[in-house]
Design a protein around this motif. Structure first.
Motif, mmCIF file in Angstrom:
data_model
loop_
_atom_site.group_PDB
_atom_site.id
_atom_site.type_symbol
_atom_site.label_atom_id
_atom_site.label_comp_id
_atom_site.label_asym_id
_atom_site.label_seq_id
_atom_site.Cartn_x
_atom_site.Cartn_y
_atom_site.Cartn_z
ATOM 1 N N ASN A 228 -44.466 41.053 -82.307
ATOM 2 C CA ASN A 228 -44.780 39.790 -82.989
ATOM 3 C C ASN A 228 -44.499 38.592 -82.096
ATOM 4 O O ASN A 228 -45.240 37.609 -82.105
ATOM 5 C CB ASN A 228 -43.970 39.690 -84.281
ATOM 6 N N THR A 229 -43.433 38.686 -81.333
ATOM 7 C CA THR A 229 -43.153 37.626 -80.361
ATOM 8 C C THR A 229 -44.258 37.551 -79.316
ATOM 9 O O THR A 229 -44.689 36.460 -78.912
ATOM 10 C CB THR A 229 -41.792 37.871 -79.691
ATOM 11 N N ASP A 230 -44.736 38.726 -78.891
ATOM 12 C CA ASP A 230 -45.833 38.758 -77.913
ATOM 13 C C ASP A 230 -47.099 38.130 -78.499
ATOM 14 O O ASP A 230 -47.809 37.368 -77.814
ATOM 15 C CB ASP A 230 -46.127 40.201 -77.502
ATOM 16 N N VAL A 231 -47.392 38.447 -79.771
ATOM 17 C CA VAL A 231 -48.586 37.896 -80.406
ATOM 18 C C VAL A 231 -48.489 36.370 -80.490
ATOM 19 O O VAL A 231 -49.464 35.646 -80.178
ATOM 20 C CB VAL A 231 -48.776 38.508 -81.803
ATOM 21 N N ALA A 232 -47.305 35.894 -80.889
ATOM 22 C CA ALA A 232 -47.132 34.438 -80.992
ATOM 23 C C ALA A 232 -47.285 33.767 -79.638
ATOM 24 O O ALA A 232 -47.933 32.703 -79.522
ATOM 25 C CB ALA A 232 -45.763 34.137 -81.590
ATOM 26 N N ALA A 233 -46.723 34.391 -78.593
ATOM 27 C CA ALA A 233 -46.835 33.795 -77.259
ATOM 28 C C ALA A 233 -48.282 33.815 -76.775
ATOM 29 O O ALA A 233 -48.764 32.851 -76.164
ATOM 30 C CB ALA A 233 -45.939 34.553 -76.287
ATOM 31 N N ALA A 234 -49.009 34.924 -77.043
ATOM 32 C CA ALA A 234 -50.402 35.010 -76.613
ATOM 33 C C ALA A 234 -51.268 34.006 -77.365
ATOM 34 O O ALA A 234 -52.160 33.375 -76.782
ATOM 35 C CB ALA A 234 -50.921 36.433 -76.816
ATOM 36 N N GLU A 235 -51.004 33.843 -78.657
ATOM 37 C CA GLU A 235 -51.784 32.863 -79.425
ATOM 38 C C GLU A 235 -51.484 31.438 -78.969
ATOM 39 O O GLU A 235 -52.375 30.578 -78.914
ATOM 40 C CB GLU A 235 -51.476 33.030 -80.905
ATOM 41 N N GLN A 236 -50.230 31.185 -78.617
ATOM 42 C CA GLN A 236 -49.887 29.864 -78.100
ATOM 43 C C GLN A 236 -50.578 29.614 -76.763
ATOM 44 O O GLN A 236 -51.071 28.512 -76.486
ATOM 45 C CB GLN A 236 -48.366 29.751 -77.943
ATOM 46 N N LEU A 237 -50.636 30.680 -75.951
ATOM 47 C CA LEU A 237 -51.307 30.554 -74.656
ATOM 48 C C LEU A 237 -52.809 30.347 -74.846
ATOM 49 O O LEU A 237 -53.445 29.566 -74.113
ATOM 50 C CB LEU A 237 -51.035 31.808 -73.830
ATOM 51 N N ALA A 238 -53.388 31.008 -75.852
ATOM 52 C CA ALA A 238 -54.807 30.822 -76.136
ATOM 53 C C ALA A 238 -55.086 29.398 -76.606
ATOM 54 O O ALA A 238 -56.114 28.788 -76.251
ATOM 55 C CB ALA A 238 -55.267 31.839 -77.184
ATOM 56 N N ALA A 239 -54.168 28.852 -77.422
ATOM 57 C CA ALA A 239 -54.338 27.469 -77.876
ATOM 58 C C ALA A 239 -54.276 26.498 -76.708
ATOM 59 O O ALA A 239 -55.054 25.523 -76.637
ATOM 60 C CB ALA A 239 -53.273 27.139 -78.912
ATOM 61 N N LEU A 240 -53.363 26.763 -75.772
ATOM 62 C CA LEU A 240 -53.278 25.898 -74.593
ATOM 63 C C LEU A 240 -54.545 25.993 -73.748
ATOM 64 O O LEU A 240 -55.070 24.971 -73.255
ATOM 65 C CB LEU A 240 -52.048 26.291 -73.764
ATOM 66 N N ALA A 241 -55.070 27.218 -73.609
ATOM 67 C CA ALA A 241 -56.311 27.383 -72.844
ATOM 68 C C ALA A 241 -57.473 26.692 -73.541
ATOM 69 O O ALA A 241 -58.368 26.135 -72.880
ATOM 70 C CB ALA A 241 -56.604 28.874 -72.657
ATOM 71 N N LYS A 242 -57.456 26.697 -74.893
ATOM 72 C CA LYS A 242 -58.510 26.008 -75.636
ATOM 73 C C LYS A 242 -58.454 24.504 -75.398
ATOM 74 O O LYS A 242 -59.502 23.847 -75.231
ATOM 75 C CB LYS A 242 -58.339 26.308 -77.132
ATOM 76 N N VAL A 243 -57.247 23.946 -75.381
ATOM 77 C CA VAL A 243 -57.107 22.508 -75.110
ATOM 78 C C VAL A 243 -57.638 22.172 -73.727
ATOM 79 O O VAL A 243 -58.387 21.189 -73.536
ATOM 80 C CB VAL A 243 -55.631 22.085 -75.260
ATOM 81 N N ARG A 244 -57.275 23.005 -72.755
ATOM 82 C CA ARG A 244 -57.742 22.737 -71.389
ATOM 83 C C ARG A 244 -59.255 22.963 -71.273
ATOM 84 O O ARG A 244 -59.939 22.292 -70.501
ATOM 85 C CB ARG A 244 -56.984 23.648 -70.400
ATOM 86 N N GLU A 245 -59.763 23.946 -72.056
ATOM 87 C CA GLU A 245 -61.210 24.153 -72.046
ATOM 88 C C GLU A 245 -61.927 22.946 -72.637
ATOM 89 O O GLU A 245 -62.947 22.484 -72.087
ATOM 90 C CB GLU A 245 -61.533 25.408 -72.866
ATOM 91 N N ASP A 246 -61.407 22.415 -73.742
ATOM 92 C CA ASP A 246 -62.034 21.251 -74.373
ATOM 93 C C ASP A 246 -61.960 20.013 -73.462
ATOM 94 O O ASP A 246 -62.851 19.159 -73.499
ATOM 95 C CB ASP A 246 -61.360 20.944 -75.707
ATOM 96 N N ALA A 247 -60.897 19.962 -72.643
ATOM 97 C CA ALA A 247 -60.755 18.828 -71.728
ATOM 98 C C ALA A 247 -61.608 19.001 -70.483
ATOM 99 O O ALA A 247 -61.676 18.090 -69.641
ATOM 100 C CB ALA A 247 -59.295 18.643 -71.338
ATOM 101 N N GLY A 248 -62.221 20.180 -70.333
ATOM 102 C CA GLY A 248 -63.093 20.424 -69.186
ATOM 103 C C GLY A 248 -62.364 20.725 -67.900
ATOM 104 O O GLY A 248 -62.959 20.674 -66.825
ATOM 105 N N ILE A 249 -61.056 21.088 -67.992
ATOM 106 C CA ILE A 249 -60.298 21.373 -66.768
ATOM 107 C C ILE A 249 -60.024 22.876 -66.602
ATOM 108 O O ILE A 249 -59.313 23.283 -65.684
ATOM 109 C CB ILE A 249 -58.973 20.601 -66.763
ATOM 110 N N ALA A 250 -60.559 23.695 -67.539
ATOM 111 C CA ALA A 250 -60.376 25.149 -67.429
ATOM 112 C C ALA A 250 -61.579 25.832 -68.041
ATOM 113 O O ALA A 250 -62.182 25.309 -68.984
ATOM 114 C CB ALA A 250 -59.104 25.592 -68.133
ATOM 115 N N PRO A 251 -61.952 26.987 -67.497
ATOM 116 C CA PRO A 251 -63.114 27.683 -68.050
ATOM 117 C C PRO A 251 -62.767 28.329 -69.385
ATOM 118 O O PRO A 251 -61.612 28.604 -69.705
ATOM 119 C CB PRO A 251 -63.417 28.744 -66.989
#
Length: 477
Positions: free
Chosen positions: A195-218
């Motif tokens: 569950n800790t792994d899932v929470a960390a992965a989802e948090q990482l996905a949210a961060l990647a989504k923010v960077r994707e929306d900002a156009g600085i990450a694929p």
């Protein structure tokens, strides 16, 4: 009267000669030599008791073990075997006491009076006769040569063997329950890590989504993070099948229904204990291990069986008596003239048995050799179990410590990689690999802690275990 006396005088030397033939062989049964200490014993003598090796503080273990001691089918079977052994001992003891029986009968005979000649033809001999009888018969073997006493001693030893075997069943049952409860707690710990792994992965996905929306990450970074979270959820779902197997196993062990077992396991448990392994001596196994006690009792029973077989060479003296009433008319049944009686003293012994007694002695001697071999095997089995258990505890502790250290370091590395990624100093792939390594190490650490706790349960059983104070005694007789 001289002929029976002469016949007895002639037979007596032959019977005595049979008594002297083929004595019981002397079979040595020395206690096996044991080492002074276990090779894998702890370096420092721990003062903890054996009970510290078991999850005594876990409410699930307490509830399930008490339920099992009350209702487990395996313990009920063991208790029945004790009762059967006790019945055998009572029967063997009763054989040394007089046997008294009572009987009553009515018998009618019809004969041809003509066979008695003129007396029968003249009607002096009745053609029909009715007998009314009642008897009390007593017989007793004084067991002068001790055959019955040896048989009783063997039966009593088998009670000890059955009791020791029942205690071994109890210890095995408690060990299996403890191991199952530990496995359940390991599943809880693994689930918490996942569950800790899932929470960390989802948090990482949210961060990647923010960077994707900002156009600085694929967008590929977000997809990979979401895939990592999905992979962790798959591992979490797989734990349910292991839980189902544990519940089924505990149903078999405890004799409880699945709902009761699940309710007992549902409560929060204590952290997996890592108590120090108590120091013990190899000689302690001779007193503590139930399998050794059972083997020793079987050896004592075989020794008594050999003594009984050897005493079959001697004559048996039987004293018997009959007192009763015999009348030809019911009205005369209780007259003093109807009282009859017989007193008999008989001696019977082997004369020409063509090797029957000798074969019985040889068979009993072979059984004693086999029982001694089984006793030695039980001793060395116990020694090997204890040696291995001490070694496994030490190895499992090292593995658990290294696994916990590894998890701590990889978790810190994952946190640093994520911080570097936020600062633009690391690629998303580096963060993802660091997170996967940390996730896997958490489950490994939980599993290693579980193996260390399980190893302690194995050591508890290998050293002979101990009965819980709250356990109801299996032997109620």
């Amino acid at each position: 009267m001289r002929r029976p006396a002469l016949l007895s005088a002639a037979l007596l030397p032959l019977m005595l000669a049979a008594c002297m033939a083929q004595p019981a062989p002397d079979i040595a049964t020395p206690t096996p030599d044991l080492p002074d200490a276990f090779a894998f014993r702890p370096e420092t003598a721990a003062k903890t008791g054996l009970s510290a090796l078991m999850p005594m503080d876990d409410p699930a273990y307490r509830a399930l073990s008490q339920a099992a001691l009350a209702d487990a089918p395996s313990l009920a079977e063991a208790a029945a075997r004790i009762e059967a052994a006790r019945a055998g001992a009572r029967r063997a003891g009763a054989e040394r006491l007089p046997n008294i029986t009572a009987d009553g009968s009515v018998r009618q005979n019809r004969i041809n009076p003509a066979q008695f000649g003129p007396a029968g033809q003249q009607g002096l001999i009745p053609s029909e006769q009715t007998f009314y009888g009642a008897n009390i018969t007593a017989s007793w073997d004084p067991d002068i040569f001790g055959q019955l006493k040896a048989q009783e001693r063997a039966a009593i030893a088998r009670i000890d063997a059955a009791s020791a075997q029942a205690h071994g069943v109890r210890l095995a049952l408690l060990s299996e329950i403890a191991a199952s409860v530990i496995d359940w707690r390991v599943l809880d710990a693994r689930a918490a890590e996942i569950n800790t792994d899932v929470a960390a992965a989802e948090q990482l996905a949210a961060l990647a989504k923010v960077r994707e929306d900002a156009g600085i990450a694929p967008g590929f970074d977000r997809v990979r993070a979401e895939a990592t979270a999905s992979s962790s959820k798959v591992r979490l779902a797989a734990l349910d099948s292991e839980r189902a197997r544990l519940i089924g196993r505990l149903v078999t062990l405890t004799g409880q229904d699945g709902a009761s077992v699940r309710a007992a396991l549902a409560g929060s448990g204590t952290p997996l204990a890592m108590a120090d392994a108590p120091a013990a001596l190899p000689s302690d196994l001779l007193a503590n291990r139930p399998d050794i006690a059972a083997a020793a009792a079987n050896l004592a029973a075989s020794d008594a069986d050999l003594a009984a077989a050897a005493r079959a060479r001697f004559p048996r003296i039987t004293l018997s008596g009959v007192i009763g009433l015999l009348a030809f008319d019911p009205d005369d049944f209780f007259d003093s003239d109807s009282l009859v009686g017989t007193l008999t003293a008989a001696v019977a012994g082997p004369l020409l048995d063509f090797g029957r007694v000798g074969a019985g002695i040889d068979a009993a001697a072979a059984d004693k050799r086999a029982a001694f071999a089984a006793y030695r095997a039980a001793v060395f089995q116990a020694l090997g179990d204890a040696e291995a258990a001490y070694g496994v505890v030490a190895a499992a502790d090292r593995e658990a410590q290294l696994a916990v250290d590894e998890h701590g370091k990889l978790t810190r590395a994952a946190s640093l990689a994520e911080a570097r990624y936020r600062a633009g100093l690391a690629s998303f792939l580096e963060v993802l690999e660091a997170r996967r390594a940390a996730d896997a190490s958490g489950e490994r650490a939980a599993a290693a802690m579980g193996r260390a706790s399980r190893a302690r349960v194995v050591l508890w059983q290998a050293l002979g275990g101990e009965v819980m104070a709250s356990a109801a005694p299996l032997d109620q007789g």
